[in-house]
Design an enzyme around this catalytic site. Sequence first.
Site, PDB file in Angstrom:
ATOM      1  N   GLY A 112      24.598  37.589  12.382  1.00 37.44           N
ATOM      2  CA  GLY A 112      24.901  38.898  12.957  1.00 37.44           C
ATOM      3  C   GLY A 112      26.547  38.893  13.633  1.00 37.44           C
ATOM      4  O   GLY A 112      27.258  39.694  13.028  1.00 37.44           O
ATOM      5  N   HIS A 155      17.132  36.630  12.388  1.00 38.04           N
ATOM      6  CA  HIS A 155      16.782  35.322  13.505  1.00 38.04           C
ATOM      7  C   HIS A 155      16.298  37.271  14.509  1.00 38.04           C
ATOM      8  O   HIS A 155      15.090  36.019  15.127  1.00 38.04           O
ATOM      9  CB  HIS A 155      17.062  34.725  13.910  1.00 38.04           C
ATOM     10  CG  HIS A 155      18.371  34.506  14.823  1.00 38.04           C
ATOM     11  ND1 HIS A 155      17.756  34.917  16.333  1.00 38.04           N
ATOM     12  CD2 HIS A 155      19.066  34.628  14.664  1.00 38.04           C
ATOM     13  CE1 HIS A 155      19.679  34.744  16.388  1.00 38.04           C
ATOM     14  NE2 HIS A 155      20.361  34.971  15.493  1.00 38.04           N
ATOM     15  N   CYS A 192      26.915  32.896  32.933  1.00 37.87           N
ATOM     16  CA  CYS A 192      27.740  31.816  33.193  1.00 37.87           C
ATOM     17  C   CYS A 192      29.356  32.313  33.006  1.00 37.87           C
ATOM     18  O   CYS A 192      29.016  32.014  31.668  1.00 37.87           O
ATOM     19  CB  CYS A 192      26.806  30.495  33.634  1.00 37.87           C
ATOM     20  SG  CYS A 192      27.698  29.031  34.457  1.00 37.87           S
TER      21      CYS A 192
END
Length: 390
Positions: free
Chosen positions: A71, A200, A324
Amino acid sequence: MNTIYVDNNATTRVAPEVLEAMLPYFSDLYGNPSSMHTFGGKVGYKIKEARAKIAELIGAMPEEIVFTSCGTESDSTAIWATLESYPDKRHVVTTRVEHPAIKNLGEHLSKNGYRVTFVPVDRQGSLDLDYLYNSLSDDTAIVSIMWANNESGVIYPVEEISQEIKQRGIVFHTDAVQAVGKIPVDVKSTGIDFLSISGHKFHGPKGVGVLYVRKGTKFSSFMIGGHQEHGRRGGTENVASIIGLGKAAELAAQRLSVYGAKVRSLRDKLEEEILARIPNAMINGNRDNRLPNTTSISFEYVEGESILLMLDEFGICASSGSACTSGSLEPSHVLRAMGVPFTAAHGSIRFSLSSYNTEEEIDFIIAKLPPIIERLREMSPFWHEAAVAK
Ligand code: PLP
């Protein structure tokens, strides 16, 4: 311990039928689809079939389908190809809630001589359409708006927006990575010029994607090399994955309505029970206009990562609404753009279901989650402070 996988917006299991379709292309059928001999030609024919299946799933023509590696590559190709095709135009419009595949590219462009508008969203995650239309000018090369958000599941009205953008003569791209295989996607009567897909995310393999390129749309190749994909993306095809993707598209087309009804009812049960059993919990995003499989839920005064770790002890795989950044946990840019309060954004969990989930799995999560939140809140100074303040 069984794995209860409710992180399907991150990736999905490869459907057994998809794996079965792929396997011969790792062993007996190893020919190069570009070869002149019959052995390679058989493989080329299978790629043609896969292209037709993908085209059918999104209402396109087979020649409008370009296979890519993911993608992210599809997103990048659409943007770079347009900027190269319109070198005098230096303005790009996108939203504040895109996946990093577009968001980070937008930030990169804004540091490299382009003007990039990031359209805001409201508390429900809905786009400010006036802001979008007012930002357009003769300098705008491309507008890129995702079809559905990977974190909140909110669906954007890309069919209508694309018509409006087309009337103004501007190229329109949509990142439909989270939409395809989950809700109906039909490009035919829209103004969509480019559309990105990733294998996926709907039970196909990883490492394969699609860029839909509407016939007549200006295109310049991002991957220059051989004549593959009609010169639009050089490189020997990822044959097995393309064939797997074709099978995944065929299955998605057959199963779409059953998928929607099943995952929606499981997702709604999960949400209702969580809201009934856990105080200070809230759903992020417009509940009437979301992907059927997705829920983003905030639990005030606890950290999403702690919830994830404790769910993981029971084999439950979900994801949090934090990222993070430089060693500290920041609420995701999507939740921040939606104005989710800091105390809630930090404790956000995304559950994303698939048709492989069962009612028993949902019951298991409903049984395990409330005591986890209660235990974490007992340890949370913020929860106690909030209780005192009341
Ligand atoms: N766009 C969206 C909305 C996504 O959710 C993702 C993956 O999570 C991507 C793009 C990137 O897809 P890929 O992992 O195939 O590069």
